[in-house]
Structures are given as C-alpha cells and as structure tokens.
Design an enzyme around this catalytic site. Sequence first.
Site, PDB file in Angstrom:
ATOM      1  N   HIS A 114      95.332  24.160  94.010  1.00  0.00           N
ATOM      2  CA  HIS A 114      96.425  24.763  94.784  1.00  0.00           C
ATOM      3  C   HIS A 114      96.962  23.768  95.816  1.00  0.00           C
ATOM      4  O   HIS A 114      98.177  23.574  95.941  1.00  0.00           O
ATOM      5  CB  HIS A 114      95.922  26.003  95.537  1.00  0.00           C
TER       6      HIS A 114
ATOM      7  N   HIS B 268      89.267  24.769  92.083  1.00  0.00           N
ATOM      8  CA  HIS B 268      90.350  25.760  91.994  1.00  0.00           C
ATOM      9  C   HIS B 268      91.258  25.675  93.224  1.00  0.00           C
ATOM     10  O   HIS B 268      92.491  25.604  93.100  1.00  0.00           O
ATOM     11  CB  HIS B 268      89.727  27.164  91.878  1.00  0.00           C
ATOM     12  N   GLU B 269      90.644  25.679  94.403  1.00  0.00           N
ATOM     13  CA  GLU B 269      91.436  25.641  95.639  1.00  0.00           C
ATOM     14  C   GLU B 269      92.092  24.281  95.844  1.00  0.00           C
ATOM     15  O   GLU B 269      93.220  24.191  96.337  1.00  0.00           O
ATOM     16  CB  GLU B 269      90.553  26.006  96.838  1.00  0.00           C
TER      17      GLU B 269
END
Length: 224
Positions: free
Chosen positions: A37, A33-34
């Site tokens: 980003h 998820h990170e």
Amino acid sequence: MLFSILRGGYTPIEILVSVFALAFVIFCTMPVHEYAHALIATKLGDNTPRLAGRLTLNPMAHIDWIGALMIILVGFGYAKPVPINPRNFKNPKKGMALTAVAGPIANILMAVVFLLLKNIFTLFGSSVIVQAFILFFRFAATINVGLAVFNLIPIPPLDGSRILQLLIPNKYYYKFMRYERYIIIAVFVLIFLGVLDKPLAFLENALYYGLDYVIGFPFRALSK
C-alpha cells in the site's frame, strides 16, 4: 484459524507448523501487504506513508495486535491502516483504488510463492522434515489467500471499499463510509459467529485450489 486447527484433529507436529506459519504471516506477510500500500501510494505521488514511517518492511511499524489476534484465532485480520492523502494523487479515486488493491495483490503473489515452494518440496521425498516444510508452505499460502479474499470485501475500512469507490457515485460512497465503524464491527461479529464462514471459505478455496492447480501442473507432470 487456531480454533479450526485445534478442532481439526491435527497431529502435534501439524499444530506446531501451523503456529509457525501464523507467526510468519503476522511478522512477515502482513508487513509486505502494508508496504505494498505504502509503496504504490508513494509511487503515485503521495509521500504521507513515507513521512509516517510506513514505507518499510519492519513489522513493528505495521502490526495491529487486535488484528494479529484475529488472524491467529479465525484466519482473517488486519494491520494498522497506512495513512494516505488522496489529494496528492492526480486522480484521487483511481489512486486510492490502485493503492488499495496493491495489498491483496501482494498477498496473492506471496501465496503463489508459497505454493511454488510447496510443490518444489514434493519432489524431495516424503520424510518428516520435508512434510513439515510442505505443511508450513500450505498453511502460509492458505492464510495469504484468506487475507486477500477478506480484504477485498467491499466494506470500509477494508481494501475492497476503496475499489468500490470507482464503481458507485461519490454521494452514495460517502454516505456508505459514514457508517464505517459500525459496518466493520458487524462484519467481525458475523465472522466470530460463523455466519460468513461458508461464503468466505468458498471464495478462499476457489482461489487457493485454482492457484495450486495451475502452479502444480508442471510438478504433477514431472512426478508421472
């Protein structure tokens, strides 16, 4: 999440599998998820995540232990925010929105993968081992869907607040962001009190069962 599992009358095997699924999400899913980003921000011209060591899948670079504990306890949580400098984007508002939505999209894609694996394993019979794998994939998909839904809530510092920036004038958005710390504390209090359980569960179930229905359709056809 762990509270609901312990209260839900699960068997010891189901509890063990769910714990493994939680650990997998914390050490594998959250970093993805990170990383999403960081990757999108870098692709859009901001090298801040790379310089901060966040353009990596190493879980130690991303885990926030309080956020991880929340995932274990209630199924919703967070990792360390990826540092981003919107001034490096050609279009700061659009760049921030695209970078923000990348995380939930990564969670939804991972949920799709886990649901696909769950449905594939339904073709292998009903042994204890097969059922354990199915349960693992179901828990992992559920948590990914929960993370996507939670992060899309349009409140700071969640990803949804960055998307909200595209929809409201800057002067109102910046006033809203001044209360970021107080808003997120209030939301976490409401989560722990169970006030948000029903609306979040409704959205999570709608997304989970919608994905599962579409992905499982060909497998149901094969089983007939």
